[in-house]
Motif scaffolding. Structure first.
Motif, PDB file in Angstrom:
ATOM      1  N   VAL A 318      16.520  38.096 -27.439  1.00  0.00           N
ATOM      2  CA  VAL A 318      15.380  37.901 -26.647  1.00  0.00           C
ATOM      3  C   VAL A 318      14.574  39.105 -26.603  1.00  0.00           C
ATOM      4  CG1 VAL A 318      15.236  37.917 -23.960  1.00  0.00           C
ATOM      5  CG2 VAL A 318      17.216  36.789 -24.725  1.00  0.00           C
ATOM      6  N   LYS A 319      14.963  40.260 -26.944  1.00  0.00           N
ATOM      7  CA  LYS A 319      14.058  41.698 -26.909  1.00  0.00           C
ATOM      8  C   LYS A 319      13.263  41.495 -28.013  1.00  0.00           C
ATOM      9  CE  LYS A 319      13.711  44.681 -24.376  1.00  0.00           C
ATOM     10  NZ  LYS A 319      13.975  45.751 -23.644  1.00  0.00           N
ATOM     11  N   LEU A 320      13.800  41.219 -29.328  1.00  0.00           N
ATOM     12  CA  LEU A 320      12.847  41.118 -30.266  1.00  0.00           C
ATOM     13  C   LEU A 320      11.746  40.083 -30.315  1.00  0.00           C
ATOM     14  CD1 LEU A 320      12.834  43.061 -32.821  1.00  0.00           C
ATOM     15  CD2 LEU A 320      13.605  41.123 -34.134  1.00  0.00           C
ATOM     16  N   ALA A 321      12.120  38.801 -29.464  1.00  0.00           N
ATOM     17  CA  ALA A 321      11.313  37.769 -29.590  1.00  0.00           C
ATOM     18  C   ALA A 321      10.198  38.449 -28.551  1.00  0.00           C
ATOM     19  CB  ALA A 321      11.906  36.695 -28.848  1.00  0.00           C
ATOM     20  N   GLN A 322      10.387  39.139 -27.688  1.00  0.00           N
ATOM     21  CA  GLN A 322       9.405  39.866 -26.731  1.00  0.00           C
ATOM     22  C   GLN A 322       8.530  40.687 -27.568  1.00  0.00           C
ATOM     23  OE1 GLN A 322       8.402  39.063 -23.945  1.00  0.00           O
ATOM     24  NE2 GLN A 322       6.981  40.768 -23.628  1.00  0.00           N
ATOM     25  N   LEU A 323       9.264  41.538 -28.708  1.00  0.00           N
ATOM     26  CA  LEU A 323       8.252  42.206 -29.176  1.00  0.00           C
ATOM     27  C   LEU A 323       7.432  41.725 -30.163  1.00  0.00           C
ATOM     28  CD1 LEU A 323       8.162  45.654 -29.242  1.00  0.00           C
ATOM     29  CD2 LEU A 323       9.977  45.531 -31.055  1.00  0.00           C
ATOM     30  N   ALA A 324       7.942  40.570 -30.688  1.00  0.00           N
ATOM     31  CA  ALA A 324       7.093  39.518 -31.538  1.00  0.00           C
ATOM     32  C   ALA A 324       5.829  39.032 -30.886  1.00  0.00           C
ATOM     33  CB  ALA A 324       7.968  38.441 -32.015  1.00  0.00           C
ATOM     34  N   ARG A 325       5.991  38.900 -29.630  1.00  0.00           N
ATOM     35  CA  ARG A 325       4.797  38.389 -28.663  1.00  0.00           C
ATOM     36  C   ARG A 325       3.958  39.350 -28.726  1.00  0.00           C
ATOM     37  NH1 ARG A 325       9.297  36.223 -25.583  1.00  0.00           N
ATOM     38  NH2 ARG A 325       9.717  34.346 -26.289  1.00  0.00           N
ATOM     39  N   VAL A 326       4.453  40.528 -28.061  1.00  0.00           N
ATOM     40  CA  VAL A 326       3.555  41.774 -28.010  1.00  0.00           C
ATOM     41  C   VAL A 326       2.983  42.213 -29.090  1.00  0.00           C
ATOM     42  CG1 VAL A 326       3.570  44.183 -27.482  1.00  0.00           C
ATOM     43  CG2 VAL A 326       5.031  42.726 -25.932  1.00  0.00           C
ATOM     44  N   GLY A 327       3.708  42.041 -30.316  1.00  0.00           N
ATOM     45  CA  GLY A 327       2.947  42.544 -31.711  1.00  0.00           C
ATOM     46  C   GLY A 327       2.136  41.176 -32.180  1.00  0.00           C
ATOM     47  N   GLY A 328       1.717  40.369 -31.548  1.00  0.00           N
ATOM     48  CA  GLY A 328       0.635  39.432 -31.933  1.00  0.00           C
ATOM     49  C   GLY A 328       1.242  38.213 -32.763  1.00  0.00           C
ATOM     50  N   LEU A 329       2.697  37.954 -32.868  1.00  0.00           N
ATOM     51  CA  LEU A 329       3.313  37.025 -33.908  1.00  0.00           C
ATOM     52  C   LEU A 329       3.504  35.758 -33.057  1.00  0.00           C
ATOM     53  CD1 LEU A 329       6.164  39.272 -35.661  1.00  0.00           C
ATOM     54  CD2 LEU A 329       3.686  39.170 -36.224  1.00  0.00           C
ATOM     55  N   ALA A 330       3.281  35.643 -32.026  1.00  0.00           N
ATOM     56  CA  ALA A 330       3.268  34.125 -31.365  1.00  0.00           C
ATOM     57  C   ALA A 330       2.068  33.686 -31.454  1.00  0.00           C
ATOM     58  CB  ALA A 330       3.879  34.424 -29.891  1.00  0.00           C
ATOM     59  N   THR A 331       2.131  32.146 -31.731  1.00  0.00           N
ATOM     60  CA  THR A 331       0.789  31.458 -31.638  1.00  0.00           C
ATOM     61  C   THR A 331       1.011  30.518 -30.409  1.00  0.00           C
ATOM     62  OG1 THR A 331       2.311  29.908 -33.280  1.00  0.00           O
ATOM     63  CG2 THR A 331       0.786  31.438 -33.905  1.00  0.00           C
ATOM     64  N   GLY A 332       2.084  30.132 -29.931  1.00  0.00           N
ATOM     65  CA  GLY A 332       2.124  29.150 -28.909  1.00  0.00           C
ATOM     66  C   GLY A 332       3.272  29.451 -27.759  1.00  0.00           C
ATOM     67  N   THR A 333       3.976  28.655 -27.572  1.00  0.00           N
ATOM     68  CA  THR A 333       5.262  28.652 -26.771  1.00  0.00           C
ATOM     69  C   THR A 333       6.511  28.470 -27.635  1.00  0.00           C
ATOM     70  OG1 THR A 333       5.235  26.372 -26.120  1.00  0.00           O
ATOM     71  CG2 THR A 333       4.098  28.188 -24.644  1.00  0.00           C
ATOM     72  N   GLU A 334       6.809  29.268 -28.748  1.00  0.00           N
ATOM     73  CA  GLU A 334       7.780  29.031 -29.743  1.00  0.00           C
ATOM     74  C   GLU A 334       9.131  29.820 -28.847  1.00  0.00           C
ATOM     75  OE1 GLU A 334       5.047  30.825 -30.453  1.00  0.00           O
ATOM     76  OE2 GLU A 334       4.551  30.417 -32.513  1.00  0.00           O
ATOM     77  N   SER A 335      10.250  29.222 -29.455  1.00  0.00           N
ATOM     78  CA  SER A 335      11.622  29.632 -28.702  1.00  0.00           C
ATOM     79  C   SER A 335      11.797  31.226 -28.805  1.00  0.00           C
ATOM     80  CB  SER A 335      12.557  28.838 -29.220  1.00  0.00           C
ATOM     81  OG  SER A 335      12.875  29.192 -30.665  1.00  0.00           O
ATOM     82  N   ASN A 336      12.688  31.814 -28.194  1.00  0.00           N
ATOM     83  CA  ASN A 336      13.050  33.104 -28.559  1.00  0.00           C
ATOM     84  C   ASN A 336      13.595  33.126 -29.976  1.00  0.00           C
ATOM     85  OD1 ASN A 336      12.314  34.350 -26.346  1.00  0.00           O
ATOM     86  ND2 ASN A 336      14.316  34.057 -25.228  1.00  0.00           N
ATOM     87  N   GLU A 337      14.628  32.107 -30.474  1.00  0.00           N
ATOM     88  CA  GLU A 337      14.945  32.165 -31.947  1.00  0.00           C
ATOM     89  C   GLU A 337      13.980  32.075 -32.926  1.00  0.00           C
ATOM     90  OE1 GLU A 337      18.276  28.994 -32.617  1.00  0.00           O
ATOM     91  OE2 GLU A 337      18.423  30.138 -34.457  1.00  0.00           O
TER      92      GLU A 337
END
Ligand SMILES: NC(=O)c1ccc[n+]([C@@H]2O[C@H](COP(=O)([O-])OP(=O)(O)OC[C@H]3O[C@@H](n4cnc5c(N)ncnc54)[C@H](O)[C@@H]3O)[C@@H](O)[C@H]2O)c1
Ligand SMILES: [Fe+2]
Length: 403
Positions: A318-337
């Protein structure tokens, strides 16, 4: 059954520490930032009444003449100095003792650490020994053993990096047992830290890469551990944003001042995060390897980070997924996994781009039990890791790091 009880004990320790640490008055160094800011330090030192300071640096930096401008400004301010350039990468107890003798023989009254984490940590422990002559370097290992005040410490990092300019930690090697250990005390936080990107433009690409990945590891381990606070999370997030946006630039174009400036700030932020929220197994393993083989700290961290993240997936997703979002790695609404794996892939990609290998080339099969034992001895119970590792799991992870 015994393992289950042990894990409960570790977790109880982490909860107690999480709240205890919030009560501690962590000092924050006064910051001088921006290109050329090192020139302001000499005046600061004079204003604080110093007559003669010990400059702790290393031979490579002296040969490069990196401190020349600063030493001239000290002279102009009428502050005498003594240069101590013995510290080697992964500084040793002998380095500290020679530095302490030099400080006392030359009657210095303050210390300036000028260099990467190695001279900075050496300077911190020289100061600790000067202030605490009846405690040995080994006797200060662990938490809060620097009981008496220490000489004033000024810090000029030339790598970005360890964050040592703002942390309570100093890491020293025992050259007899080949063990690295940390001394952690609030007194070790420098009074002033200078983040001057001009000092970093000549940092060779492979050291830029390794030290930048060290800073990333600090941010990640502080963030996914169980002792984080709003303050440490914000600092870790800022560090990751800055590192993702600037590390490759700094690696490819060393004289890009803006990238260097941002990396210096990232390292400081990551240091501010992990000094309060701790690190994890990546550091425990890197210290164990660094002690035994002298593997550069940042390089070891960079190589080990993806393996430890994979191991910690359940606790850290959960936390690393959040860090991925903050770091600009998310493009949409991907799952935490999905985001968890994207972060791990990003780390691997950074390593690949910067020619960091996927194994530890010095690692030998027969040393694995010793390395694993030492790493877990360092990590347990102190490091608030998201997933707790057994000795066997640690050995299995190390096997994957064999060349
Ligand atoms: N105290 C802490 O909080 C903390 C945190 C992480 C790591 N550490 C410790 O820090 C040490 C590693 O420090 P490091 O990674 O900064 O490396 P380092 O200080 O060992 O330096 C690595 C090499 O880079 C060279 N170098 C440094 N700055 C340069 C520059 N501007 N231009 C050209 N060459 C330069 C040095 O001369 C040296 O040869 C390890 O002992 C590690 O355990 C401490
Ligand atoms: Fe580190």
């Amino acid at each position: 059954m015994i393992w289950a009880i042990t894990k409960v004990c570790y977790r109880t320790y982490h909860v107690v520490m999480k709240y205890a640490i919030r009560l501690l008055p962590f000092p924050v160094p006064r910051l001088l930032t921006g290109p050329g800011s090192v020139r302001l330090l000499a005046e600061e030192i004079r204003q604080r009444g110093h007559q003669r300071v010990l400059l702790v640096t290393d031979r490579v930096l002296m040969q490069l003449g990196l401190a020349d401008g600063f030493l001239e400004s000290l002279q102009r301010q009428g502050v005498a100095y003594v240069v101590f350039d013995d510290p080697q990468p992964n500084p040793t107890i002998e380095n500290v003792e020679r530095g302490r003798e030099r400080y006392q023989r030359e009657r210095c009254d303050g210390i300036v650490a000028f260099g990467g984490g190695s001279p900075i940590d050496c300077a911190k422990v020289i100061a600790a020994r000067v202030g605490n002559p009846y405690r040995s370097v080994r006797g200060m290992k662990g938490l809060f053993k620097v009981w008496l005040p220490i000489p004033r410490l000024y810090c000029v990092p030339t790598t970005a990096g360890t964050g040592s300019e703002t942390t309570v930690a100093a890491v020293i090697t025992d050259s007899i047992s080949h063990e690295k250990f940390a001394i952690n005390d609030l007194r070790l936080v420098p009074k002033v830290a200078v983040l001057d990107p001009e000092l970093m433009v000549g940092l060779p690409p492979h050291i830029t890469a390794a030290t930048g990945m060290d800073a990333l590891t600090h941010a990640v381990e502080a963030y996914i551990g169980t002792m984080g606070t709003g303050f440490t999370d914000r600092n870790a997030e800022r560090a990751v944003q800055l590192i993702f946006a600037n590390l490759e630039d700094a690696y490819h174009n060393g004289d890009n001042l803006e990238a260097r400036d941002n990396m210096a700030m990232a390292s400081f932020c990551a240091g501010s995060a992990f000094t309060r929220a701790y690190v994890g197994y990546v550091h425990a393993l890197a210290h164990s390897l660094g002690g035994l083989y002298g593997t550069p700290h940042g390089l070891a961290n960079a190589i080990i980070l993806p393996y430890v993240l994979e191991f910690c997936r359940r606790g850290a997703e959960v936390k690393l997924a959040q860090l991925a979002r903050v770091g600009g790695l998310a493009t949409g609404t991907e799952s935490n996994e999905a985001l968890f794996w994207r972060f791990v892939d990003k780390v691997k990609e950074l390593n690949r781009t910067m020619q960091i290998p996927t194994c530890i080339k010095e690692l030998q099969q027969q040393d694995i039990p010793l390395i694993a034992r030492r790493a877990l001895k360092e990590a347990h119970p102190e490091y608030p890791v998201p997933t707790i590792m057994t000795l066997q799991e640690c050995g299995e992870l190390l096997v994957r790091l064999l060349p």
